[in-house]
Design an enzyme around this catalytic site. Structure first.
Site, short mmCIF file in Angstrom:
data_model
loop_
_atom_site.label_atom_id
_atom_site.label_comp_id
_atom_site.label_asym_id
_atom_site.label_seq_id
_atom_site.Cartn_x
_atom_site.Cartn_y
_atom_site.Cartn_z
CG ASP A 1 -49.44 34.47 -36.98
OD1 ASP A 1 -50.16 35.36 -37.43
OD2 ASP A 1 -49.09 33.48 -37.62
CD GLU B 1 -54.42 34.87 -36.56
OE1 GLU B 1 -53.39 34.18 -36.59
OE2 GLU B 1 -54.88 35.43 -37.57
#
Ligand code: TEU
Length: 544
Positions: free
Chosen positions: A210, A260
């Site tokens: 993330d 990401e």
């Protein structure tokens, strides 16, 4: 249950996998409490086998107070009790593996929850204590420290600093419940390496990272000036040493990473994909691209061009738990995606959006590399309007109520048209209200309809697996190859190998199909003259 598929031991499964994103809280509710859970996922494994996906990416399933939908992790080694428990997660990983479906978990290294034991200890400690070194605590500016330590802006809007009663401020690039970790501290690196091992040892095949470009900060935490290079907290060079150490761990388990990495600079984006760093990263250029032939072709070409030199496969993704659903996006005037442009009440033509989303599905599933599907995408779900008093996403609150937030793409899925809550769960109201239209999208009704979005995805995924034309040619660069064919303006036509052709018509009117000897699949019917209508795609067997 469909035939058990062998989990081929190929080390390159991830280069052209179809990976299905599960937002656990909204997938399926196994115990009837209104929240999705691991029991619900286990019960739907036959559905996922039938759909034909190769892996599942679970958004954070860990202990969390849900200040940001679980992206505020309080303990990586505990499954949130609302979802189940660790033994059940291990069972799910094993059961899915026996069905040929791998598991990818989500790690959120930029920050933890403010309920994490580390942050609770930091709050209890005095300014300057070692406990606070794990985070970014600073005295404020101004006569009494009343001004935040710098002028940064939170990803969710507003200041990324929150002041404590003792006068110090702490940094949170996202919500106040998500204090940023200090990645210059060795304990932060060690803990995340241990967390990686913890989940690899439990049989996960990969990890989604993330906010992968945000971890490292300039220790001086200076004010931000547009054009500052290096940026004080985005895409700093220190990150690559972190990911090289993570890659060394992943390689011990044949594990893979997907980052990401929201970076407009394709050269810097590709640095994360070097052979000793991340295997893949999400391709947000393609996701955010407007429904326009020229722009899509540029996005595809630039994606393949930036991946080829580092030998990493591209990834193709149309939506996820953060962005407005594809059917809705493509039914609007502005068919692209911009976090900052989301407002309430944008006029939407769902019929047009659905037609385009069907064509986009065949486009993304035909491109070389891995493809990510977000739960409900295969059902053609639109973005839902959430009543103001039910919105939970901090992005809404922190925008002063301007941004509808992301809950609209996180509504609990419809499984059965005739059951309460569209079959999501048996008893309690789902944690987000389902629109009245939800039963019409239910999976059971669509499974019986050969013209449904679900049938389109099932057929396309089957063909993608079976047709040699979708495979990477031997000795491929790894970045993936396609060959554009001559097309009328507004039409994308390309071939992969074995004569397979994908044609997508965005020209505004019907067009003749390229020469072909066979029709594999279309996203919608040809017109009475056998022409490919606007906003429609086809997979053909070419004459070569
Ligand atoms: O999203 C990351 C994110 O929202 C920002 O990096 C943004 O994408 C970028 O700045 C482009 O504007 C991840 C998760 O997907 C999201 O659900 C979480 O809310 C967020 O991180 C915080 O963990």
């Amino acid at each position: 249950m469909a035939a058990i598929r062998p989990t081929e031991a190929t080390a390159t499964w991830w280069r052209d996998a179809a990976i299905y994103q599960i937002y656990v809280r909204s997938f399926a509710d196994g115990d009837g409490d209104g929240t999705g859970d691991l029991a619900g996922v286990r019960a739907k494994l036959p559905y996922l086998v039938e759909l034909g996906v190769d892996a599942l990416w679970f958004t954070p399933w860990y202990l969390s107070p849900l200040a940001d939908g679980g992206y505020d992790v309080a303990d990586y080694r505990v499954i949130d009790p609302a979802f189940g428990h660790l033994a059940e997660a291990e069972k799910l990983i094993a059961e899915a593996g026996q069905l040929g479906i791998r598991t990818i978990v989500d790690i959120v290294p930029n920050h933890v929850s403010d309920r994490h034991s580390w942050f609770r200890a930091a709050l209890a400690a005095a300014p300057g204590s070692p406990e606070r070194e794990l985070f970014h605590f600073r005295d404020g500016r101004g006569a009494s420290g009343e001004i935040p330590p710098n002028d940064w802006v939170s990803e969710f809007g507003g200041t990324p600093w929150t002041r404590l009663p003792d006068g110090q401020w702490y940094l949170h690039l996202f919500a106040p419940g998500q204090p940023d970790l200090n990645w210059a501290h060795p304990a932060v690196r060690q803990e995340h390496e241990d967390v990686l091992r913890f989940w690899f040892e439990r049989g996960v095949a990969g990890v989604r990272i993330d906010s992968a470009a945000l971890l490292a900060k300039d220790p001086a935490l200076p004010d931000f000036t547009e054009g500052t290079d290096p940026h004080p907290y985005v895409d700093r060079d220190e990150l690559h040493d972190i990911y090289r150490s993570w890659r060394a761990i992943a390689d011990q388990y044949d594990g893979i990473f997907v980052g990401e990495v929201w970076l407009p600079d394709s050269e810097r984006f590709a640095r994360y994909l070097r052979p000793d760093e991340l295997h893949t990263a999400f391709n947000f250029t393609f996701l955010a691209c407007p429904w326009d032939a020229g722009l899509l072709r540029s996005a595809i070409d630039s994606t393949l061009a930036e991946h080829a030199p580092v030998g990493a496969p591209a990834t193709w993704v149309l939506c996820n738990h953060d962005v407005t659903r594809t059917v809705t996006r493509y039914g609007r005037e502005d068919t692209g995606f911009d976090f900052a442009a989301k407002v309430f009440g944008t006029p939407t033509d769902l019929e047009l959006g659905t037609r385009r989303a069907r064509a986009a599905a065949l486009l993304s599933l035909a491109l070389p590399g891995a493809v990510y599907l977000y739960q409900g995408e295969e059902l053609g779900l639109p973005e839902a309007d959430i009543p103001l008093d039910r919105i939970q996403d901090p992005m809404h609150q922190r925008s002063g109520g301007i941004d509808p937030g992301r809950d609209g793409c996180r509504v609990p899925l419809p499984w059965s048209a005739d059951l309460p809550h569209a079959g999501f769960g048996s008893e309690a109201e789902p944690w987000l209200p389902q629109p009245a239209s939800w039963p019409s999208y239910a999976a059971d009704a669509q499974a019986a309809d050969p013209g449904s979005m679900l049938s389109l995805y099932r057929t396309a995924l089957r063909l993608r697996r079976e047709e040699p034309g979708f495979a990477e040619p031997a000795g491929g660069t790894g970045g993936g190859r396609l060959h554009w064919l001559p097309s009328p303006p507004g039409v994308l036509t390309f071939t992969r190998s074995h004569g397979l052709i994908c044609v997508v018509n965005l020209s505004g009117g019907p067009v003749a199909l390229p020469d072909h000897v066979g029709m594999l699949l279309t996203s919608g019917p040809l017109d009475a003259s056998g022409l490919l209508p606007d906003d429609t795609a086809a997979w053909l067997r070419g004459t070569r």
